[in-house]
Design a protein around this motif. Structure first.
Motif, PDB file in Angstrom:
ATOM      1  N   THR A  66       0.904  -1.224   0.043  1.00 51.56           N
ATOM      2  CA  THR A  66      -0.128  -0.037  -0.020  1.00 51.56           C
ATOM      3  C   THR A  66       0.774   1.240   0.057  1.00 51.56           C
ATOM      4  OG1 THR A  66      -0.152   0.086   2.334  1.00 51.56           O
ATOM      5  CG2 THR A  66      -1.742  -1.077   1.303  1.00 51.56           C
ATOM      6  N   GLY A  67       2.210   1.053   0.190  1.00 50.38           N
ATOM      7  CA  GLY A  67       2.943   2.210   0.074  1.00 50.38           C
ATOM      8  C   GLY A  67       3.259   2.600   1.615  1.00 50.38           C
ATOM      9  N   GLN A  68       2.686   2.045   2.520  1.00 50.32           N
ATOM     10  CA  GLN A  68       3.191   2.262   4.000  1.00 50.32           C
ATOM     11  C   GLN A  68       4.643   1.944   4.391  1.00 50.32           C
ATOM     12  OE1 GLN A  68       0.880   3.125   6.370  1.00 50.32           O
ATOM     13  NE2 GLN A  68       2.243   3.170   8.122  1.00 50.32           N
ATOM     14  N   ILE A  69       5.163   2.987   4.991  1.00 47.04           N
ATOM     15  CA  ILE A  69       6.332   2.889   5.292  1.00 47.04           C
ATOM     16  C   ILE A  69       6.832   1.927   6.376  1.00 47.04           C
ATOM     17  CG2 ILE A  69       8.674   4.148   6.075  1.00 47.04           C
ATOM     18  CD1 ILE A  69       7.694   6.563   4.510  1.00 47.04           C
ATOM     19  N   MET A  70       7.541   0.847   6.290  1.00 51.36           N
ATOM     20  CA  MET A  70       7.602  -0.095   7.275  1.00 51.36           C
ATOM     21  C   MET A  70       9.301   0.059   7.844  1.00 51.36           C
ATOM     22  SD  MET A  70       5.122  -1.529   6.540  1.00 51.36           S
ATOM     23  CE  MET A  70       5.126  -3.144   7.833  1.00 51.36           C
ATOM     24  N   GLY A  71       9.924   0.898   7.171  1.00 48.54           N
ATOM     25  CA  GLY A  71      11.266   1.150   8.042  1.00 48.54           C
ATOM     26  C   GLY A  71      11.983   2.090   6.960  1.00 48.54           C
ATOM     27  N   SER A  72      12.867   2.724   7.511  1.00 43.97           N
ATOM     28  CA  SER A  72      13.884   3.569   6.813  1.00 43.97           C
ATOM     29  C   SER A  72      15.047   3.932   7.428  1.00 43.97           C
ATOM     30  CB  SER A  72      13.002   5.095   6.570  1.00 43.97           C
ATOM     31  OG  SER A  72      12.996   5.616   7.416  1.00 43.97           O
ATOM     32  N   CYS A  73      16.381   4.347   6.872  1.00 49.16           N
ATOM     33  CA  CYS A  73      17.608   4.576   7.408  1.00 49.16           C
ATOM     34  C   CYS A  73      18.292   5.429   6.628  1.00 49.16           C
ATOM     35  CB  CYS A  73      18.129   3.031   7.685  1.00 49.16           C
ATOM     36  SG  CYS A  73      19.825   3.356   8.447  1.00 49.16           S
ATOM     37  N   PHE A  74      19.008   6.400   7.264  1.00 48.99           N
ATOM     38  CA  PHE A  74      20.076   7.164   6.440  1.00 48.99           C
ATOM     39  C   PHE A  74      21.324   7.237   7.387  1.00 48.99           C
ATOM     40  CE2 PHE A  74      22.493  11.341   6.287  1.00 48.99           C
ATOM     41  CZ  PHE A  74      22.686  11.285   4.768  1.00 48.99           C
ATOM     42  N   ARG A  75      22.599   6.791   6.372  1.00 44.78           N
ATOM     43  CA  ARG A  75      23.806   6.290   7.252  1.00 44.78           C
ATOM     44  C   ARG A  75      24.856   7.341   6.594  1.00 44.78           C
ATOM     45  NH1 ARG A  75      24.874   0.362   8.307  1.00 44.78           N
ATOM     46  NH2 ARG A  75      25.574   0.988  10.267  1.00 44.78           N
ATOM     47  N   ILE A  76      25.832   7.557   7.157  1.00 46.92           N
ATOM     48  CA  ILE A  76      26.892   8.418   6.659  1.00 46.92           C
ATOM     49  C   ILE A  76      28.234   7.153   6.666  1.00 46.92           C
ATOM     50  CG2 ILE A  76      28.859  10.217   7.081  1.00 46.92           C
ATOM     51  CD1 ILE A  76      26.557  11.757   7.863  1.00 46.92           C
ATOM     52  N   HIS A  77      28.895   6.900   5.653  1.00 50.15           N
ATOM     53  CA  HIS A  77      29.874   6.087   5.788  1.00 50.15           C
ATOM     54  C   HIS A  77      31.312   6.534   5.426  1.00 50.15           C
ATOM     55  CE1 HIS A  77      26.723   2.747   5.038  1.00 50.15           C
ATOM     56  NE2 HIS A  77      26.001   3.844   4.245  1.00 50.15           N
ATOM     57  N   ASN A  78      32.296   6.252   6.448  1.00 50.70           N
ATOM     58  CA  ASN A  78      33.386   6.824   6.243  1.00 50.70           C
ATOM     59  C   ASN A  78      34.651   5.755   5.722  1.00 50.70           C
ATOM     60  OD1 ASN A  78      32.991   9.268   7.438  1.00 50.70           O
ATOM     61  ND2 ASN A  78      32.932   8.542   9.634  1.00 50.70           N
ATOM     62  N   LEU A  79      34.298   4.649   5.669  1.00 54.04           N
ATOM     63  CA  LEU A  79      35.276   3.557   5.019  1.00 54.04           C
ATOM     64  C   LEU A  79      35.013   3.214   3.787  1.00 54.04           C
ATOM     65  CD1 LEU A  79      34.251   0.921   8.109  1.00 54.04           C
ATOM     66  CD2 LEU A  79      36.024   2.699   7.933  1.00 54.04           C
ATOM     67  N   PHE A  80      34.243   3.653   2.994  1.00 57.29           N
ATOM     68  CA  PHE A  80      34.139   3.353   1.501  1.00 57.29           C
ATOM     69  C   PHE A  80      34.307   4.598   0.552  1.00 57.29           C
ATOM     70  CE2 PHE A  80      31.200   0.805   3.893  1.00 57.29           C
ATOM     71  CZ  PHE A  80      31.710  -0.533   3.635  1.00 57.29           C
ATOM     72  N   SER A  81      35.062   4.267  -0.622  1.00 54.88           N
ATOM     73  CA  SER A  81      34.990   5.482  -1.393  1.00 54.88           C
ATOM     74  C   SER A  81      34.335   5.050  -2.696  1.00 54.88           C
ATOM     75  CB  SER A  81      36.789   5.767  -1.764  1.00 54.88           C
ATOM     76  OG  SER A  81      37.311   4.695  -2.112  1.00 54.88           O
ATOM     77  N   SER A  82      33.657   4.083  -2.801  1.00 55.17           N
ATOM     78  CA  SER A  82      32.969   3.606  -3.876  1.00 55.17           C
ATOM     79  C   SER A  82      31.367   3.541  -3.695  1.00 55.17           C
ATOM     80  CB  SER A  82      33.439   2.115  -4.241  1.00 55.17           C
ATOM     81  OG  SER A  82      32.425   1.297  -5.115  1.00 55.17           O
ATOM     82  N   VAL A  83      30.582   4.214  -4.489  1.00 56.19           N
ATOM     83  CA  VAL A  83      29.083   4.048  -4.340  1.00 56.19           C
ATOM     84  C   VAL A  83      28.599   2.668  -4.396  1.00 56.19           C
ATOM     85  CG1 VAL A  83      26.872   4.888  -5.476  1.00 56.19           C
ATOM     86  CG2 VAL A  83      28.829   6.554  -5.187  1.00 56.19           C
ATOM     87  N   PHE A  84      29.097   1.900  -5.332  1.00 58.76           N
ATOM     88  CA  PHE A  84      28.591   0.480  -5.466  1.00 58.76           C
ATOM     89  C   PHE A  84      28.822  -0.096  -3.933  1.00 58.76           C
ATOM     90  CE2 PHE A  84      29.605  -3.985  -5.892  1.00 58.76           C
ATOM     91  CZ  PHE A  84      28.579  -4.293  -6.696  1.00 58.76           C
ATOM     92  N   MET A  85      29.925  -0.049  -3.254  1.00 60.13           N
ATOM     93  CA  MET A  85      30.006  -0.516  -2.167  1.00 60.13           C
ATOM     94  C   MET A  85      29.179  -0.243  -1.204  1.00 60.13           C
ATOM     95  SD  MET A  85      32.176  -3.011  -2.403  1.00 60.13           S
ATOM     96  CE  MET A  85      32.098  -3.601  -0.588  1.00 60.13           C
ATOM     97  N   VAL A  86      29.095   1.003  -1.021  1.00 57.26           N
ATOM     98  CA  VAL A  86      27.927   1.674  -0.118  1.00 57.26           C
ATOM     99  C   VAL A  86      26.610   1.017  -0.271  1.00 57.26           C
ATOM    100  CG1 VAL A  86      26.996   3.898   0.496  1.00 57.26           C
ATOM    101  CG2 VAL A  86      29.397   3.927   0.209  1.00 57.26           C
ATOM    102  N   GLU A  87      26.134   0.823  -1.765  1.00 58.63           N
ATOM    103  CA  GLU A  87      25.023   0.572  -2.023  1.00 58.63           C
ATOM    104  C   GLU A  87      24.766  -1.153  -1.574  1.00 58.63           C
ATOM    105  OE1 GLU A  87      22.853   1.020  -5.359  1.00 58.63           O
ATOM    106  OE2 GLU A  87      23.261   3.249  -5.661  1.00 58.63           O
ATOM    107  N   VAL A  88      25.747  -1.574  -1.551  1.00 61.41           N
ATOM    108  CA  VAL A  88      25.716  -3.187  -1.364  1.00 61.41           C
ATOM    109  C   VAL A  88      25.604  -3.184   0.299  1.00 61.41           C
ATOM    110  CG1 VAL A  88      27.325  -5.224  -0.970  1.00 61.41           C
ATOM    111  CG2 VAL A  88      27.310  -4.087  -3.005  1.00 61.41           C
ATOM    112  N   VAL A  89      26.540  -2.311   0.916  1.00 61.83           N
ATOM    113  CA  VAL A  89      26.296  -2.435   2.515  1.00 61.83           C
ATOM    114  C   VAL A  89      25.015  -1.999   2.884  1.00 61.83           C
ATOM    115  CG1 VAL A  89      27.052  -1.135   4.574  1.00 61.83           C
ATOM    116  CG2 VAL A  89      28.777  -2.055   2.925  1.00 61.83           C
ATOM    117  N   ALA A  90      24.330  -0.818   2.355  1.00 62.96           N
ATOM    118  CA  ALA A  90      22.833  -0.378   2.504  1.00 62.96           C
ATOM    119  C   ALA A  90      22.046  -1.748   2.401  1.00 62.96           C
ATOM    120  CB  ALA A  90      22.577   0.660   1.652  1.00 62.96           C
ATOM    121  N   VAL A  91      22.146  -2.327   1.073  1.00 57.89           N
ATOM    122  CA  VAL A  91      21.043  -3.474   0.900  1.00 57.89           C
ATOM    123  C   VAL A  91      21.192  -4.656   2.020  1.00 57.89           C
ATOM    124  CG1 VAL A  91      20.811  -5.287  -0.562  1.00 57.89           C
ATOM    125  CG2 VAL A  91      20.948  -2.925  -1.636  1.00 57.89           C
ATOM    126  N   LEU A  92      22.305  -4.829   2.421  1.00 63.14           N
ATOM    127  CA  LEU A  92      22.694  -5.662   3.590  1.00 63.14           C
ATOM    128  C   LEU A  92      22.161  -5.192   4.888  1.00 63.14           C
ATOM    129  CD1 LEU A  92      26.401  -7.084   2.791  1.00 63.14           C
ATOM    130  CD2 LEU A  92      24.109  -8.228   2.388  1.00 63.14           C
TER     131      LEU A  92
END
Length: 84
Positions: free
Chosen positions: A55-81
């Motif tokens: 229905t579009g109801q938000i079940m959860g959300s998160c915003f994070r700042i990452h200092n260990l990665f310099s690759s957007v791909f790796m940040v997206e992988v960590v975010a998915v996990l």
């Protein structure tokens, strides 16, 4: 500025509202959307996650700042996990 305007005209989608469709997940499923970016000047990456039901109801959300990665791909992988 001229280059931006030229590209905007070239890449403009004929029907922008058609691009903003969110297909809901099947019943009893949730959908997780992830986005990430990297700031070269700040040497920091950020990611955001949003999880919604059919229905579009938000079940959860998160915003994070990452200092260990310099690759957007790796940040997206960590975010998915993290979202899982």
């Amino acid at each position: 500025m001229q280059e931006y305007q030229d590209l905007t005209l070239i890449l403009k989608h004929p029907n922008p509202s058609a691009m903003v469709r969110w297909p809901p997940p099947p019943p009893s499923w949730v959908k997780m959307n992830v986005d990430a970016n990297y700031s070269i000047s700040n040497q920091k990456a950020t990611s955001s996650i949003i999880i919604q039901d059919k229905t579009g109801q938000i079940m959860g959300s998160c915003f994070r700042i990452h200092n260990l990665f310099s690759s957007v791909f790796m940040v997206e992988v960590v975010a998915v996990l993290h979202g899982l």
